[in-house]
Design a protein around this motif. Structure first.
Motif, PDB file in Angstrom:
ATOM      1  N   SER A 105       0.814  -1.217   0.000  1.00  0.00           N
ATOM      2  CA  SER A 105       0.000   0.000   0.000  1.00  0.00           C
ATOM      3  C   SER A 105       0.846   1.264   0.000  1.00  0.00           C
ATOM      4  O   SER A 105       0.317   2.354   0.187  1.00  0.00           O
ATOM      5  N   THR A 106       2.155   1.130  -0.204  1.00  0.00           N
ATOM      6  CA  THR A 106       3.017   2.315  -0.200  1.00  0.00           C
ATOM      7  C   THR A 106       2.472   3.362  -1.177  1.00  0.00           C
ATOM      8  O   THR A 106       2.211   3.046  -2.328  1.00  0.00           O
ATOM      9  N   GLY A 107       2.295   4.577  -0.689  1.00  0.00           N
ATOM     10  CA  GLY A 107       1.856   5.661  -1.567  1.00  0.00           C
ATOM     11  C   GLY A 107       0.357   5.858  -1.589  1.00  0.00           C
ATOM     12  O   GLY A 107      -0.137   6.820  -2.169  1.00  0.00           O
ATOM     13  N   ILE A 108      -0.401   4.971  -0.907  1.00  0.00           N
ATOM     14  CA  ILE A 108      -1.869   5.075  -0.956  1.00  0.00           C
ATOM     15  C   ILE A 108      -2.344   6.355  -0.265  1.00  0.00           C
ATOM     16  O   ILE A 108      -3.436   6.862  -0.540  1.00  0.00           O
ATOM     17  N   GLU A 109      -1.472   6.911   0.590  1.00  0.00           N
ATOM     18  CA  GLU A 109      -1.864   8.125   1.308  1.00  0.00           C
ATOM     19  C   GLU A 109      -2.055   9.323   0.376  1.00  0.00           C
ATOM     20  O   GLU A 109      -2.591  10.355   0.775  1.00  0.00           O
ATOM     21  N   PHE A 110      -1.638   9.179  -0.884  1.00  0.00           N
ATOM     22  CA  PHE A 110      -1.854  10.269  -1.843  1.00  0.00           C
ATOM     23  C   PHE A 110      -3.347  10.522  -2.062  1.00  0.00           C
ATOM     24  O   PHE A 110      -3.734  11.604  -2.520  1.00  0.00           O
ATOM     25  N   ALA A 111      -4.197   9.526  -1.711  1.00  0.00           N
ATOM     26  CA  ALA A 111      -5.654   9.690  -1.842  1.00  0.00           C
ATOM     27  C   ALA A 111      -6.133  10.951  -1.126  1.00  0.00           C
ATOM     28  O   ALA A 111      -7.048  11.634  -1.588  1.00  0.00           O
ATOM     29  N   LEU A 112      -5.493  11.275   0.010  1.00  0.00           N
ATOM     30  CA  LEU A 112      -5.869  12.470   0.768  1.00  0.00           C
ATOM     31  C   LEU A 112      -5.643  13.732  -0.057  1.00  0.00           C
ATOM     32  O   LEU A 112      -6.507  14.604  -0.156  1.00  0.00           O
ATOM     33  N   ILE A 113      -4.454  13.830  -0.677  1.00  0.00           N
ATOM     34  CA  ILE A 113      -4.124  15.005  -1.474  1.00  0.00           C
ATOM     35  C   ILE A 113      -5.055  15.090  -2.679  1.00  0.00           C
ATOM     36  O   ILE A 113      -5.562  16.160  -3.013  1.00  0.00           O
ATOM     37  N   ALA A 114      -5.287  13.919  -3.305  1.00  0.00           N
ATOM     38  CA  ALA A 114      -6.183  13.898  -4.461  1.00  0.00           C
ATOM     39  C   ALA A 114      -7.571  14.406  -4.062  1.00  0.00           C
ATOM     40  O   ALA A 114      -8.193  15.179  -4.789  1.00  0.00           O
ATOM     41  N   LEU A 115      -8.034  13.985  -2.875  1.00  0.00           N
ATOM     42  CA  LEU A 115      -9.340  14.439  -2.398  1.00  0.00           C
ATOM     43  C   LEU A 115      -9.354  15.953  -2.193  1.00  0.00           C
ATOM     44  O   LEU A 115     -10.297  16.642  -2.580  1.00  0.00           O
ATOM     45  N   PHE A 116      -8.296  16.495  -1.610  1.00  0.00           N
ATOM     46  CA  PHE A 116      -8.231  17.950  -1.395  1.00  0.00           C
ATOM     47  C   PHE A 116      -8.213  18.700  -2.725  1.00  0.00           C
ATOM     48  O   PHE A 116      -8.839  19.753  -2.865  1.00  0.00           O
ATOM     49  N   ILE A 117      -7.493  18.162  -3.708  1.00  0.00           N
ATOM     50  CA  ILE A 117      -7.463  18.809  -5.026  1.00  0.00           C
ATOM     51  C   ILE A 117      -8.869  18.818  -5.628  1.00  0.00           C
ATOM     52  O   ILE A 117      -9.349  19.839  -6.132  1.00  0.00           O
ATOM     53  N   VAL A 118      -9.556  17.664  -5.533  1.00  0.00           N
ATOM     54  CA  VAL A 118     -10.916  17.560  -6.072  1.00  0.00           C
ATOM     55  C   VAL A 118     -11.843  18.567  -5.382  1.00  0.00           C
ATOM     56  O   VAL A 118     -12.597  19.292  -6.033  1.00  0.00           O
ATOM     57  N   LEU A 119     -11.759  18.635  -4.052  1.00  0.00           N
ATOM     58  CA  LEU A 119     -12.632  19.559  -3.314  1.00  0.00           C
ATOM     59  C   LEU A 119     -12.310  21.009  -3.666  1.00  0.00           C
ATOM     60  O   LEU A 119     -13.203  21.850  -3.735  1.00  0.00           O
ATOM     61  N   THR A 120     -11.016  21.319  -3.893  1.00  0.00           N
ATOM     62  CA  THR A 120     -10.642  22.674  -4.292  1.00  0.00           C
ATOM     63  C   THR A 120     -11.289  23.030  -5.632  1.00  0.00           C
ATOM     64  O   THR A 120     -11.852  24.117  -5.795  1.00  0.00           O
ATOM     65  N   ILE A 121     -11.222  22.099  -6.589  1.00  0.00           N
ATOM     66  CA  ILE A 121     -11.821  22.365  -7.904  1.00  0.00           C
ATOM     67  C   ILE A 121     -13.338  22.544  -7.768  1.00  0.00           C
ATOM     68  O   ILE A 121     -13.930  23.433  -8.385  1.00  0.00           O
ATOM     69  N   GLU A 122     -13.965  21.707  -6.925  1.00  0.00           N
ATOM     70  CA  GLU A 122     -15.411  21.830  -6.722  1.00  0.00           C
ATOM     71  C   GLU A 122     -15.775  23.187  -6.116  1.00  0.00           C
ATOM     72  O   GLU A 122     -16.761  23.799  -6.500  1.00  0.00           O
ATOM     73  N   GLN A 123     -14.958  23.639  -5.147  1.00  0.00           N
ATOM     74  CA  GLN A 123     -15.193  24.959  -4.543  1.00  0.00           C
ATOM     75  C   GLN A 123     -15.078  26.045  -5.593  1.00  0.00           C
ATOM     76  O   GLN A 123     -15.876  26.979  -5.649  1.00  0.00           O
ATOM     77  N   TYR A 124     -14.057  25.925  -6.437  1.00  0.00           N
ATOM     78  CA  TYR A 124     -13.845  26.916  -7.483  1.00  0.00           C
ATOM     79  C   TYR A 124     -15.031  26.942  -8.439  1.00  0.00           C
ATOM     80  O   TYR A 124     -15.522  28.004  -8.825  1.00  0.00           O
ATOM     81  N   LYS A 125     -15.533  25.749  -8.812  1.00  0.00           N
ATOM     82  CA  LYS A 125     -16.673  25.680  -9.741  1.00  0.00           C
ATOM     83  C   LYS A 125     -17.897  26.361  -9.143  1.00  0.00           C
ATOM     84  O   LYS A 125     -18.628  27.058  -9.844  1.00  0.00           O
ATOM     85  N   ALA A 126     -18.122  26.130  -7.831  1.00  0.00           N
ATOM     86  CA  ALA A 126     -19.305  26.703  -7.187  1.00  0.00           C
ATOM     87  C   ALA A 126     -19.176  28.217  -7.061  1.00  0.00           C
ATOM     88  O   ALA A 126     -20.159  28.941  -7.111  1.00  0.00           O
ATOM     89  N   LEU A 127     -17.949  28.705  -6.928  1.00  0.00           N
ATOM     90  CA  LEU A 127     -17.709  30.113  -6.630  1.00  0.00           C
ATOM     91  C   LEU A 127     -17.467  30.933  -7.893  1.00  0.00           C
ATOM     92  O   LEU A 127     -17.892  32.090  -7.996  1.00  0.00           O
ATOM     93  N   GLY A 128     -16.740  30.360  -8.840  1.00  0.00           N
ATOM     94  CA  GLY A 128     -16.431  31.081 -10.075  1.00  0.00           C
ATOM     95  C   GLY A 128     -15.360  32.145  -9.902  1.00  0.00           C
ATOM     96  O   GLY A 128     -15.187  33.005 -10.762  1.00  0.00           O
TER      97      GLY A 128
END
Lengths: 237, 114
Positions: free
Chosen positions: A156-179
């Motif tokens: 499972s080495t490297g699986i912790e990147f899921a956290l960063i990926a989730l934060f990136i996704v949430l950032t993009i979603e925030q940007y989409k909602a805000l414009g």
């Protein structure tokens, strides 16, 4: 006819099962705690990003004050969900506390976007069932992932990147909602400054303080400009 | 034994603190702000704080997951990070985007590609 609570929550079932499993696998493979702590956190905490961040903080043996601040700020968006539901939850009686506890991103978007045609009492009951079903999917996902991660051996080495990926996704979603890109630059810049001048254990809190201060200053400047305009209007008018 | 006890103590306090902080963000509006929902400061923070916090979390943890020594200079995490952005802009499917970054990152770390 209004669709049943189960049908309404189907998209969330397909989102929560795999994401809960991702958290469970992460928890069981990164930490030395019993696997069933993963679903227990799903029951008690019930917040995706917070639980996934918890794995990193547990692994780093973070101090409890840092944990509190990081969790509070990570979940600060819930404050604003609540603000927009104050009226809707009025009169929910004994269900109100659970409706508030279960206010995740997905539940919020479902509760605020679904059509309401029944009586208030019935609609609040549907809200309650929606919230309960969503948490059920999440807990089942956490349990399945925790058990899998605990019993199936894989690298499972490297699986912790899921956290960063989730934060990136949430950032993009925030940007989409805000414009607007301004808050993204502010967050990135604050992170850069904190990482440049602070040691690792204080960077997160440092960046959060910078962001809050800038937003506060910006608000005050904006407000002062408004009052100045208004008083000029009165003197000249 | 003593270490085990300490670990359990830490874990239960950790979970208690996490529950408290998370539930606080959900209940505070209903307890304190019943009459202040229209306050301009709250609206201002509500508009910008969540996006700024997400961005700073993404940056701080991205930096920590990368190898910054030569010749990698962060590419082991930056490439998976860019993949997440591209796949998410393309399909808007959170799980797909997370997998699109995590699997390459795992492959890079496990194979020692860099």
């Amino acid at each position: 006819m209004t669709p049943s609570a189960f049908r309404l929550t189907l998209p969330i079932l397909f989102g929560y099962l795999p994401l809960g499993m991702a958290f469970g696998v992460l928890f069981a493979t990164q930490l030395d705690y019993p696997w069933w702590i993963a679903p227990l956190m799903g029951v008690l905490v019930y917040a995706g990003a917070a639980q996934i961040l918890a794995v990193s903080l547990l692994a780093a043996h973070a101090g409890l004050l840092e944990v509190f601040i990081a969790m509070f700020v990570l979940n600060a968006r819930h404050l604003f969900y609540g603000l927009s539901l104050l009226g809707q939850f009025r009169g929910a009686g004994w269900r109100k506390l659970y409706l508030i506890f279960g206010l995740t991103d997905e539940t919020y978007s479902l509760l605020t976007s679904r059509q309401r045609t029944e009586t208030r009492e019935q609609e609040l009951h549907t809200d309650f069932r929606i919230t309960l079903l969503n948490q059920l999917y999440w807990v089942v996902g956490c349990a399945a992932g925790g058990f899998l991660g605990h019993s199936v051996a894989f690298n499972s080495t490297g699986i912790e990147f899921a956290l960063i990926a989730l934060f990136i996704v949430l950032t993009i979603e925030q940007y989409k909602a805000l414009g607007e890109t301004f808050p993204l630059w502010l967050g990135a810049l604050a992170a850069g400054v904190a990482m440049a001048v602070l040691p690792a254990p204080h960077q997160l809190i440092g960046a959060i303080v910078i962001v809050s201060l800038v937003l506060l200053l910006q608000y005050r400047r904006h407000r002062d400009a408004l009052t100045r305009n208004r008083s000029e209007e009165t003197t000249h008018g | 034994m003593a270490e085990n006890l300490f670990q359990n103590y830490y874990l239960s306090s950790f979970i208690a603190v996490t529950v408290l902080a998370t539930f606080a963000t959900r209940i505070i509006p209903f307890v304190f702000f019943e009459r202040h929902t229209e306050h301009p400061l709250i609206k201002h923070l509500g508009r910008y704080l969540p996006a700024a916090v997400m961005a700073l979390l993404a940056i701080v943890f991205l930096q920590r997951s990368a190898t910054w020594s030569l010749p990698v200079v962060g590419l082991d995490a930056l490439i998976p990070g860019v993949l997440v952005v591209l796949v998410h802009l393309w399909r808007s499917n959170a799980l797909l985007s997370i997998a699109a970054g995590t699997l390459p990152y795992m492959a890079i770390q496990q194979a020692g590609l860099f």
